[in-house]
Design a protein around this motif. Structure first.
Motif, short mmCIF file in Angstrom:
data_model
loop_
_atom_site.label_atom_id
_atom_site.label_comp_id
_atom_site.label_asym_id
_atom_site.label_seq_id
_atom_site.Cartn_x
_atom_site.Cartn_y
_atom_site.Cartn_z
N PHE A 1 -34.58 -4.39 -42.53
CA PHE A 1 -33.75 -5.43 -41.92
C PHE A 1 -34.58 -6.56 -41.32
CE2 PHE A 1 -30.55 -2.03 -41.88
CZ PHE A 1 -29.40 -2.74 -42.25
N PHE A 2 -35.91 -6.38 -41.27
CA PHE A 2 -36.77 -7.36 -40.61
C PHE A 2 -37.86 -7.84 -41.58
CE2 PHE A 2 -35.19 -4.31 -37.49
CZ PHE A 2 -34.55 -5.16 -36.59
N PRO A 3 -38.34 -9.07 -41.38
CA PRO A 3 -39.42 -9.58 -42.24
C PRO A 3 -40.67 -8.71 -42.11
CG PRO A 3 -38.42 -11.36 -40.95
CD PRO A 3 -37.88 -10.07 -40.40
N SER A 4 -41.39 -8.55 -43.23
CA SER A 4 -42.61 -7.75 -43.24
C SER A 4 -43.57 -8.26 -44.30
CB SER A 4 -42.28 -6.27 -43.53
OG SER A 4 -43.45 -5.52 -43.73
N GLY B 1 -39.65 -9.32 -53.41
CA GLY B 1 -38.38 -8.95 -54.05
C GLY B 1 -37.29 -8.71 -53.04
N CYS B 2 -37.60 -8.05 -51.92
CA CYS B 2 -36.61 -7.82 -50.87
C CYS B 2 -36.75 -8.82 -49.73
CB CYS B 2 -36.68 -6.40 -50.35
SG CYS B 2 -38.21 -5.99 -49.48
N TYR C 1 -32.63 -6.11 -55.98
CA TYR C 1 -33.74 -5.35 -55.39
C TYR C 1 -33.28 -4.50 -54.20
CZ TYR C 1 -38.61 -4.41 -54.11
OH TYR C 1 -39.81 -3.79 -53.85
N ASN C 2 -32.50 -5.09 -53.31
CA ASN C 2 -32.09 -4.36 -52.11
C ASN C 2 -30.87 -3.46 -52.31
OD1 ASN C 2 -34.05 -4.92 -50.23
ND2 ASN C 2 -32.64 -5.75 -48.72
N TRP C 3 -30.52 -3.23 -53.57
CA TRP C 3 -29.50 -2.23 -53.85
C TRP C 3 -30.11 -0.82 -53.86
CZ3 TRP C 3 -25.49 -3.64 -58.19
CH2 TRP C 3 -24.92 -4.89 -57.91
N ASP C 4 -31.41 -0.74 -53.73
CA ASP C 4 -32.11 0.53 -53.99
C ASP C 4 -31.62 1.69 -53.13
OD1 ASP C 4 -33.18 -0.73 -51.76
OD2 ASP C 4 -35.26 -0.23 -52.21
N PHE C 5 -31.49 1.49 -51.82
CA PHE C 5 -31.09 2.60 -50.96
C PHE C 5 -29.63 2.98 -51.18
CE2 PHE C 5 -34.81 1.10 -48.50
CZ PHE C 5 -35.50 2.30 -48.43
N ALA C 6 -28.78 1.99 -51.40
CA ALA C 6 -27.36 2.29 -51.68
C ALA C 6 -27.23 3.11 -52.96
CB ALA C 6 -26.56 1.00 -51.78
N MET C 7 -28.02 2.75 -53.98
CA MET C 7 -27.99 3.51 -55.23
C MET C 7 -28.60 4.90 -55.03
SD MET C 7 -29.07 0.41 -57.80
CE MET C 7 -28.61 1.16 -59.37
N LEU D 1 -25.10 -0.97 -45.21
CA LEU D 1 -25.31 -2.14 -44.35
C LEU D 1 -26.38 -3.05 -44.95
CD1 LEU D 1 -25.21 -0.66 -40.72
CD2 LEU D 1 -23.60 -2.28 -41.74
N LEU D 2 -27.44 -2.46 -45.48
CA LEU D 2 -28.47 -3.26 -46.15
C LEU D 2 -27.89 -3.99 -47.36
CD1 LEU D 2 -31.80 -1.20 -46.34
CD2 LEU D 2 -31.51 -3.51 -45.46
N LEU D 3 -27.10 -3.28 -48.13
CA LEU D 3 -26.47 -3.87 -49.31
C LEU D 3 -25.53 -5.01 -48.91
CD1 LEU D 3 -25.78 -3.85 -52.37
CD2 LEU D 3 -24.07 -2.10 -51.86
N LEU D 4 -24.75 -4.80 -47.86
CA LEU D 4 -23.82 -5.82 -47.39
C LEU D 4 -24.55 -7.06 -46.93
CD1 LEU D 4 -20.89 -6.63 -46.68
CD2 LEU D 4 -21.25 -5.56 -44.44
N ARG D 5 -25.62 -6.87 -46.13
CA ARG D 5 -26.38 -8.02 -45.66
C ARG D 5 -26.97 -8.80 -46.84
NH1 ARG D 5 -31.46 -8.70 -42.97
NH2 ARG D 5 -32.34 -7.49 -44.68
N TRP D 6 -27.47 -8.08 -47.85
CA TRP D 6 -28.06 -8.70 -49.04
C TRP D 6 -27.02 -9.53 -49.79
CZ3 TRP D 6 -32.88 -8.94 -51.22
CH2 TRP D 6 -32.98 -9.23 -52.60
N GLU D 7 -25.85 -8.95 -50.03
CA GLU D 7 -24.82 -9.63 -50.80
C GLU D 7 -24.22 -10.82 -50.05
OE1 GLU D 7 -23.95 -9.22 -54.03
OE2 GLU D 7 -25.73 -7.95 -54.01
N VAL D 8 -24.04 -10.69 -48.74
CA VAL D 8 -23.54 -11.80 -47.94
C VAL D 8 -24.53 -12.95 -47.96
CG1 VAL D 8 -23.02 -12.56 -45.59
CG2 VAL D 8 -22.06 -10.42 -46.44
#
Length: 242
Positions: free
Chosen positions: A62-65, A71-72, A161-167, A189-196
Motif C-alpha cells: 500500500f506504500f511506495p517502496s 510494475g506495482c 500486476y497488483n491482481w496477484d494477491f487477490a488471485m 483492498l489492494l485490488l480495489l485501490r489498483w482498479e480505482v
C-alpha cells in the motif's frame, strides 16, 4: 568466460521471495500429510507464519517502496513522469475480462471439488501457496498471462500486476473463517485501490504516457531473467528434447 551480471536489488528480493514461498509450501504440505496420515498436529504455527508473511507483504504494497517493481509502484503519483503523449487508443477491457474469466473458471472447478468433499481446507491453503510460488515464477521466468492474454512488454507495463494477491487467495472465498477472510480481505483492498487508481489516472499505467515505465528508466531488469531462459532454451532445445 562470460561474466555474470550482478542481480539488481529487486531481482534479488524476488529470488528471496521465491525461496521463502517455496519453503512455506513444502513445510505446509509436509505438515498436512503428516497430520492426515499419522494424526500429528503441527499446522497452527505454520498457519500463523503464512498469515503474518502475506499480511505484511500486502500492507507494504500500500506504500511506495524502492525494493518493489515499478510494475506495482506505478500506481503511486510520485512515480508518474508525464511524457506529454495522449493515452493509447488501443486500450481494451477484453484482455482483463479474459484473464478474469479464465481464473474464475479454474477456481470454480476447485470450488466444486471442495463442496463435493473431494478436497478439504488444507488442500485449498496448499493451492494458495502453489499460486504464491507461481506468482514469482511468472515474474522471473514465464508468465502465461503475459504470453497468452495481456501481450504486455514486461512486468513494468503489466495492467494486472497488483491482481496477484487477490488471485493468490481466491480459493479462500470458499472458507468463511477469520484466518482466510482477512487474507482475502487485504488482497481485495489492494485490488480495489489498483482498479480505482486505474480508472482515475490511467496515464500512470502506460509507457506511452509515463516515462517511468520506459526501458531506459528501468533499474530492476526483471525481464532479463526471462530473456536469458528463453535464449538458453532456444540454444539447447535440440539437446533437451532429443
Amino acid at each position: 568466460m562470460k561474466r555474470l551480471k550482478k542481480l539488481s536489488p529487486i531481482s534479488a528480493l524476488h529470488y528471496w521471495k521465491l525461496a521463502v514461498r517455496s519453503l512455506l509450501l513444502i513445510a505446509v504440505l509436509v505438515s498436512y500429510l503428516l497430520e492426515r496420515e499419522h494424526g500429528l498436529q503441527g499446522r497452527k504455527p505454520l498457519k500463523i507464519a503464512v498469515w503474518l508473511i502475506f499480511v505484511v507483504e500486502m500492507l507494504l504494497r500500500f506504500f511506495p517502496s524502492r525494493l518493489e517493481s515499478m510494475g506495482c509502484q506505478k500506481v503511486f503519483a510520485g512515480n508518474y513522469r508525464p511524457t506529454g503523449a495522449p493515452l493509447p487508443s488501443n486500450r481494451s477491457w477484453k484482455t482483463t475480462a479474459a484473464v478474469t474469466t479464465a481464473w474464475l473458471l479454474l477456481n470454480g472447478i476447485i470450488g466444486v471439488l471442495y463442496f463435493a468433499k473431494l478436497i478439504n481446507v488444507g488442500v485449498l491453503v496448499i493451492i494458495c501457496l502453489v499460486y504464491s510460488v507461481c506468482d514469482v515464477v511468472c515474474i522471473l521466468f514465464f508468465c502465461p498471462f503475459q504470453t497468452w492474454f495481456m501481450k504486455n512488454r514486461c512486468c513494468t507495463t503489466c495492467r494486472i500486476y497488483n491482481w496477484d494477491f487477490a488471485m493468490m487467495f481466491t480459493p479462500l472465498v470458499f472458507v468463511p473463517r477469520l484466518y482466510t477472510y482477512t487474507l482475502l480481505g487485504f488482497a481485495l483492498l489492494l485490488l480495489l485501490r489498483w482498479e480505482v487508481t486505474y480508472r482515475l489516472h490511467p496515464e500512470r499505467f502506460y509507457s506511452e504516457c509515463n516515462a517511468s515505465l520506459h526501458c531506459i528508466s528501468c533499474k530492476e531488469k526483471l525481464c532479463s531473467h526471462k530473456t536469458q531462459l528463453q535464449s538458453f532454451l532456444k540454444k539447447h532445445r535440440g539437446k533437451l528434447f532429443s
